[in-house]
Design an enzyme around this catalytic site. Structure first.
Site, short mmCIF file in Angstrom:
data_model
loop_
_atom_site.label_atom_id
_atom_site.label_comp_id
_atom_site.label_asym_id
_atom_site.label_seq_id
_atom_site.Cartn_x
_atom_site.Cartn_y
_atom_site.Cartn_z
N PHE A 109 51.04 13.34 -12.98
CA PHE A 109 52.11 12.37 -12.75
C PHE A 109 53.49 13.02 -12.68
O PHE A 109 54.43 12.45 -12.11
CB PHE A 109 52.08 11.29 -13.84
CG PHE A 109 52.67 11.68 -15.16
CD1 PHE A 109 53.99 11.35 -15.48
CD2 PHE A 109 51.92 12.35 -16.11
CE1 PHE A 109 54.53 11.69 -16.71
CE2 PHE A 109 52.45 12.69 -17.35
CZ PHE A 109 53.76 12.37 -17.65
N LYS A 110 53.63 14.22 -13.22
CA LYS A 110 54.94 14.88 -13.21
C LYS A 110 55.43 15.17 -11.78
O LYS A 110 56.62 15.34 -11.55
CB LYS A 110 54.87 16.18 -13.99
CG LYS A 110 54.31 16.06 -15.41
CD LYS A 110 55.21 15.27 -16.32
CE LYS A 110 54.61 15.12 -17.72
NZ LYS A 110 54.63 16.33 -18.50
N ASP A 111 54.50 15.22 -10.82
CA ASP A 111 54.90 15.49 -9.43
C ASP A 111 55.84 14.43 -8.88
O ASP A 111 56.66 14.72 -8.00
CB ASP A 111 53.67 15.58 -8.52
CG ASP A 111 52.84 16.84 -8.74
OD1 ASP A 111 53.45 17.90 -8.97
OD2 ASP A 111 51.61 16.76 -8.70
#
Length: 453
Positions: A109-111
């Site tokens: 999800f950090k993308d």
């Protein structure tokens, strides 16, 4: 729009300067001076694509970037995602949904925020004619996502601290096998919290910070949290209309940034019912929301390594609102916590938060049960969200990483190895990492030697 520090002792900044600064000079975290309301915009947002929705949301905050430039930066940021919906919402049963946040280049999800932040940094370097050195600490996914947001970008260098041996092997390879000359994977002995504490001390040296134009990619960076608000908004708008205002978002979290983004969106007029903080066995947030005590304990390595955290940095942003936007009170609480390792709230208002805790002993069984019931493979972090799931209301579980990043745990649980082509390629590449002590002086010496100037 202007952005202020949670500790109330730094001047307000515009969006670009707040993003470039990362951590406020007084040690606090930046927040919007006032929160806008999107309550009257939800209907017109319903048919927008993900990049269009992101633009409509962020243009309210990034008022110092020309709108067409901002639109182009956002559009570029989401071309690297493999799913046409960017953040697909999958329905497992009538009331149970999974929001998949792992279709970006590093499968986590950090993308969503770090592809955008990388492009914002590139824009700032180009328009200001300056270089930037980016420093971050990671428990697993932040580092690889930050690195892939800045790979080969001119005028940038990125330094990522991570606990050696405490990330999954594939998470480490995503950081240390890029071959990019502007990437430095710094493996420390110790925990994520050791890395995060050292990072904050480095940023506390204002002369060093200014000399090397240092910026942060951790979720202490305001742009990270704002970008993550958008996938909550997207999911809310794609839920059946009858379920939207009854839905609880269940968020696997360690550093509190992911769930804070949803909570902030709620405060901006989006009628989300509430949030469940789903922790692993490193359960400082579970203890906070069930007892009102914020207290450090030992970090224990787990099957869900990205949540192996005891000091949740983004809690300070929630605290700021919780104590009536009183910077002096925030300073008092944070100083007591720093000195003693604990703070007990006499009348802690947990707002719309609930919490759950999942141990390593439970994770494989949950993965197996979810696969048997729904035919769905959950990674170890997402599995924590399935713990104690409520059946009397709609629920959206945030799936924060691809199961392919944690093959050993998945094989143990269901006997099947999940794979992904990008991860298979990494297995044959040489590992290039720098062993370093989690000491501010040592880290600054390394940056001096390798920084872009």
């Amino acid at each position: 729009m202007r952005f202020i520090s949670t500790r109330g002792q730094s001047p307000a900044l515009g969006f670009s300067d707040a993003v470039a600064t990362g951590l406020a000079p007084d040690g606090g975290l930046f927040l919007p001076e006032t929160l806008p309301s999107f309550a009257n915009d939800l209907k017109r947002f319903e048919k927008l694509s993900y990049p269009e929705l992101c633009f409509e949301f962020l243009k309210v905050f990034a008022t110092d970037i020309p709108q067409e430039t901002l639109r182009a930066i956002i559009a570029k940021s989401y071309t690297t995602f493999s799913h046409p919906d960017i953040a697909p919402l999958k329905q497992l049963s009538e009331k149970l949904h999974v929001l998949e946040l792992f279709h970006g280049p590093t499968l986590a999800f950090k993308d969503f925020a770090l592809q955008l932040l990388g492009n914002l940094y590139e824009y700032q370097c180009r328009t200001r004619g300056e270089t930037i050195n980016v420093l971050g600490a990671t428990s697993g996914d932040t580092g690889s996502a930050a690195i892939h947001g800045l790979l080969g970008k001119p005028g940038t260098a990125i330094f990522i601290l991570y606990p050696d041996g405490r990330t999954s092997p594939l998470q480490e390879r995503q950081m240390a096998c890029t071959g990019a000359a502007n990437v430095f994977a710094l493996a420390i002995d110790g925990t994520f919290d050791d890395a995060q504490n050292a990072l904050k001390d480095v940023f506390g040296d204002q002369d060093f910070r200014k000399q090397f134009r240092l910026s942060a990619v951790n979720s202490i960076n305001l742009a990270r949290v704002l970008a993550q608000c958008v996938y909550y908004l997207s999911a809310f708008l794609r839920l059946p209309a009858a379920q939207r205002e009854e839905a609880e978002f269940v968020v696997p979290t360690g550093n509190f940034g992911n769930v804070l983004a949803g909570w902030m969106l709620q405060k901006m007029g989006v009628p989300i019912r509430g949030f469940r903080v789903a922790t692993n066995q490193n359960d400082i947030l579970y203890r906070l929301f069930t007892t009102g005590e914020y207290a450090v304990s030992d970090v224990r390595a787990s099957l869900a390594p990205s949540m192996d955290i005891q000091v949740a940095s983004n809690f300070e942003r929630f605290l700021y609102f919780n104590v009536g936007r009183d910077g002096a009170k925030v300073r008092e609480v944070m100083q007591t916590f720093k000195t003693t390792g604990r703070y007990t709230f006499a009348n802690f208002d947990k707002d719309s938060f609930d919490a759950s805790r999942c141990t390593d002993a439970e994770i494989p069984g949950i993965i197996k049960d979810v696969y048997r019931k729904y035919g769905y493979i959950a990674d170890p972090h997402t599995a924590c969200g399935f713990k104690d799931i409520k059946t009397d209301r709609p629920s959206v579980i945030l799936s924060t990483a691809s199961p392919a990043k944690f093959p050993e745990t998945i094989i143990k649980a269901i006997g099947t190895e999940p794979t992904h082509p990008s991860l298979e390629v990494l297995k044959a590449k040489p590992l290039v990492k720098h062993k370093i002590v989690a000491d501010p002086a040592t880290i600054k010496a390394f940056i001096r030697e390798h920084a872009v100037r």
